[in-house]
Design a protein around this motif. Structure first.
Motif, PDB file in Angstrom:
ATOM      1  N   ILE A   1     -52.623 149.329  18.641  1.00  0.00           N
ATOM      2  CA  ILE A   1     -53.430 149.828  17.539  1.00  0.00           C
ATOM      3  C   ILE A   1     -53.282 149.200  16.189  1.00  0.00           C
ATOM      4  N   ALA A   2     -52.585 147.931  16.409  1.00  0.00           N
ATOM      5  CA  ALA A   2     -52.686 147.174  15.094  1.00  0.00           C
ATOM      6  C   ALA A   2     -53.848 147.102  14.300  1.00  0.00           C
ATOM      7  N   PRO A   3     -55.125 146.750  14.757  1.00  0.00           N
ATOM      8  CA  PRO A   3     -56.260 146.651  14.244  1.00  0.00           C
ATOM      9  C   PRO A   3     -56.815 147.967  13.196  1.00  0.00           C
ATOM     10  N   TYR A   4     -56.316 149.158  13.854  1.00  0.00           N
ATOM     11  CA  TYR A   4     -56.689 150.498  13.267  1.00  0.00           C
ATOM     12  C   TYR A   4     -55.485 150.840  12.496  1.00  0.00           C
ATOM     13  N   TYR A   5     -54.316 150.456  12.475  1.00  0.00           N
ATOM     14  CA  TYR A   5     -53.194 150.994  11.989  1.00  0.00           C
ATOM     15  C   TYR A   5     -53.236 151.574  10.465  1.00  0.00           C
ATOM     16  N   ASP A   6     -53.581 150.485   9.550  1.00  0.00           N
ATOM     17  CA  ASP A   6     -53.508 150.857   8.277  1.00  0.00           C
ATOM     18  C   ASP A   6     -54.797 151.976   7.927  1.00  0.00           C
ATOM     19  N   PHE A   7     -56.077 151.831   8.283  1.00  0.00           N
ATOM     20  CA  PHE A   7     -57.024 152.837   8.337  1.00  0.00           C
ATOM     21  C   PHE A   7     -56.634 154.115   8.388  1.00  0.00           C
TER      22      PHE A   7
ATOM     23  N   LEU B   1     -55.294 159.382   8.125  1.00  0.00           N
ATOM     24  CA  LEU B   1     -54.756 160.769   8.711  1.00  0.00           C
ATOM     25  C   LEU B   1     -53.675 161.449   7.564  1.00  0.00           C
ATOM     26  N   SER B   2     -53.074 160.691   6.916  1.00  0.00           N
ATOM     27  CA  SER B   2     -52.096 161.326   5.618  1.00  0.00           C
ATOM     28  C   SER B   2     -52.908 161.605   4.573  1.00  0.00           C
ATOM     29  N   LEU B   3     -54.363 161.507   4.340  1.00  0.00           N
ATOM     30  CA  LEU B   3     -55.069 161.608   3.291  1.00  0.00           C
ATOM     31  C   LEU B   3     -54.629 160.753   2.006  1.00  0.00           C
ATOM     32  N   GLY B   4     -53.965 159.787   2.376  1.00  0.00           N
ATOM     33  CA  GLY B   4     -53.560 158.890   1.232  1.00  0.00           C
ATOM     34  C   GLY B   4     -52.273 159.301   0.600  1.00  0.00           C
ATOM     35  N   ILE B   5     -51.667 160.359   1.442  1.00  0.00           N
ATOM     36  CA  ILE B   5     -50.356 160.738   0.694  1.00  0.00           C
ATOM     37  C   ILE B   5     -49.248 159.619   0.961  1.00  0.00           C
ATOM     38  N   ASP B   6     -49.234 159.021   2.186  1.00  0.00           N
ATOM     39  CA  ASP B   6     -48.401 157.984   2.520  1.00  0.00           C
ATOM     40  C   ASP B   6     -48.010 157.093   1.325  1.00  0.00           C
ATOM     41  N   ARG B   7     -49.282 156.695   0.611  1.00  0.00           N
ATOM     42  CA  ARG B   7     -49.002 155.710  -0.535  1.00  0.00           C
ATOM     43  C   ARG B   7     -47.994 156.323  -1.658  1.00  0.00           C
TER      44      ARG B   7
ATOM     45  N   ILE C   1     -49.207 175.627  10.024  1.00  0.00           N
ATOM     46  CA  ILE C   1     -50.649 174.744   9.604  1.00  0.00           C
ATOM     47  C   ILE C   1     -50.460 173.358  10.137  1.00  0.00           C
ATOM     48  N   PHE C   2     -49.449 172.600   9.384  1.00  0.00           N
ATOM     49  CA  PHE C   2     -49.151 171.172   9.508  1.00  0.00           C
ATOM     50  C   PHE C   2     -48.877 171.010  10.981  1.00  0.00           C
TER      51      PHE C   2
ATOM     52  N   PRO D   1     -53.637 163.669  16.956  1.00  0.00           N
ATOM     53  CA  PRO D   1     -53.420 162.990  18.318  1.00  0.00           C
ATOM     54  C   PRO D   1     -55.074 162.692  18.657  1.00  0.00           C
ATOM     55  N   ALA D   2     -56.155 163.791  18.444  1.00  0.00           N
ATOM     56  CA  ALA D   2     -57.260 163.575  18.964  1.00  0.00           C
ATOM     57  C   ALA D   2     -58.260 162.614  17.897  1.00  0.00           C
ATOM     58  N   VAL D   3     -57.997 162.716  16.909  1.00  0.00           N
ATOM     59  CA  VAL D   3     -58.550 161.559  16.074  1.00  0.00           C
ATOM     60  C   VAL D   3     -58.085 160.226  16.484  1.00  0.00           C
ATOM     61  N   GLY D   4     -56.662 160.254  16.291  1.00  0.00           N
ATOM     62  CA  GLY D   4     -55.853 158.839  16.671  1.00  0.00           C
ATOM     63  C   GLY D   4     -56.743 158.393  17.727  1.00  0.00           C
ATOM     64  N   ARG D   5     -56.698 159.147  19.068  1.00  0.00           N
ATOM     65  CA  ARG D   5     -57.497 158.672  20.332  1.00  0.00           C
ATOM     66  C   ARG D   5     -58.393 158.157  20.186  1.00  0.00           C
ATOM     67  N   LEU D   6     -59.220 158.643  19.424  1.00  0.00           N
ATOM     68  CA  LEU D   6     -60.722 158.442  19.362  1.00  0.00           C
ATOM     69  C   LEU D   6     -60.961 156.854  18.638  1.00  0.00           C
ATOM     70  N   THR D   7     -60.208 157.120  17.594  1.00  0.00           N
ATOM     71  CA  THR D   7     -60.307 155.798  16.663  1.00  0.00           C
ATOM     72  C   THR D   7     -59.671 154.596  17.298  1.00  0.00           C
ATOM     73  N   SER D   8     -58.333 154.677  17.783  1.00  0.00           N
ATOM     74  CA  SER D   8     -57.584 153.478  18.067  1.00  0.00           C
ATOM     75  C   SER D   8     -57.756 153.131  19.348  1.00  0.00           C
ATOM     76  N   LYS D   9     -58.501 153.973  20.189  1.00  0.00           N
ATOM     77  CA  LYS D   9     -58.604 153.901  21.626  1.00  0.00           C
ATOM     78  C   LYS D   9     -57.233 153.820  22.699  1.00  0.00           C
ATOM     79  N   ASP D  10     -56.301 154.431  21.947  1.00  0.00           N
ATOM     80  CA  ASP D  10     -54.884 154.267  22.469  1.00  0.00           C
ATOM     81  C   ASP D  10     -54.618 155.876  22.903  1.00  0.00           C
ATOM     82  N   GLU D  11     -54.558 156.188  24.147  1.00  0.00           N
ATOM     83  CA  GLU D  11     -54.577 157.654  24.792  1.00  0.00           C
ATOM     84  C   GLU D  11     -53.221 158.166  24.070  1.00  0.00           C
ATOM     85  N   ARG D  12     -52.210 157.583  24.203  1.00  0.00           N
ATOM     86  CA  ARG D  12     -50.838 157.921  23.913  1.00  0.00           C
ATOM     87  C   ARG D  12     -50.351 157.691  22.569  1.00  0.00           C
TER      88      ARG D  12
END
Ligand SMILES: C[S@@+](CC[C@H](N)C(=O)[O-])C[C@H]1O[C@@H](n2cnc3c(N)ncnc32)[C@H](O)[C@@H]1O
Length: 242
Positions: free
Chosen positions: A25-31, A36-42, A174-175, A184-195
């Motif tokens: 998932i490295a190429p997609y990790y930063d994006f 997914l955190s809406l920028g809150i991770d910064r 909600i969270f 996980p659904a967005v992560g799966r589609l974007t990073s192409k890693d099922e798990r």
């Protein structure tokens, strides 16, 4: 303390699987991190760095440095002689090295392969040891923490940023729905890693957070341990001293 929540299967060691997963998932990790955190991770990283700054360090070791976001931010904002980042996923480090070079920080930030559970680093050689979203992935949490303790100078500070489970109703519901199903659904589609992003949810559920983590820190030898909750308990910063 072996951790049995694995990304893929029960045949390979967790360390090996985690390394494979982050390489994938490295190429997609930063994006995905920021999206997914809406920028809150910064903001979470800024608060983590404020804890590091309070110790006035010269040398910082960033364990599970990944693509080096925290290491780079520390090098940019603090007066450091050196930040060493270690990680078990070569492709995450590769991206980290490009970012370090682009920012002209090669003289301060040094990234190398390294397993937190057996660090190839001198005893008592760092003022601060950090780990952002890393400790949850350790195959053997106590071994990893013991290594962090070993490489700290006496009086040195440990700063850990990690996900936790929010308790405030109804935000927790909600969270949880977001974290368990949508992410996980967005992560799966974007990073192409099922798990990968299902493992994220599972590993957070299994992580000994709050007082349980502080008890482990105490057992490892850390003193004056503290847990600081962020964003209604989505994340926590843990600090402790050698
Ligand atoms: C969620 S990423 C966090 C990366 C970075 N610290 C950040 O805040 O973006 C977790 C990282 O921990 C690394 N990791 C997991 N287990 C590790 C271990 N035993 N030793 C070193 N790194 C490890 C993974 O390879 C991955 O790059």
């Amino acid at each position: 303390m072996p951790n049995s929540v694995n990304p893929y299967n029960d045949r390979e060691s967790k360390t090996r699987q985690v390394s494979k997963m982050f390489d994938r998932i490295a190429p997609y990790y930063d994006f995905l991190n920021h999206f997914l955190s809406l920028g809150i991770d910064r903001g979470w990283r800024k608060k983590t760095i404020a804890q590091v700054a309070a110790a006035n360090p010269k040398r910082v070791l960033d364990i599970a440095t990944g693509t080096a976001d925290l290491a780079i931010q520390m090098a940019k904002t603090l007066k450091l002689e050196e930040v060493v980042g270690v990680d078990i996923a070569p492709k995450m480090l590769e991206i980290g090295r490009i970012k370090v070079r682009d920012k002209g920080l090669q003289n301060i930030v040094h990234l190398k392969d390294g397993d937190s559970q057996a660090l190839n680093i001198d005893t008592e050689s760092f003022d601060v040891v950090t780990a952002a979203f890393g400790v949850r992935n350790f195959e053997d949490l106590e071994k990893g923490l013991a290594e962090m303790y070993r490489v700290l100078k006496p009086g040195g500070k440990m700063v850990v940023l990690e996900f936790s489970k929010p308790k405030v109703f109804p935000f927790n519901l909600i969270f949880n729905a977001y974290f368990k199903y949508l992410l996980p659904a967005v992560g799966r589609l974007t990073s192409k890693d099922e798990r990968a992003y299902a493992y994220l949810y599972e590993s957070v559920q299994a992580f000994p957070e709050g007082q349980d983590f502080i008890n482990i820190l105490e057992k490892t030898g850390f003193k004056s341990n503290q847990c600081i909750a962020l964003t209604l308990g989505v994340c926590s910063i843990y600090v402790g001293y050698k």
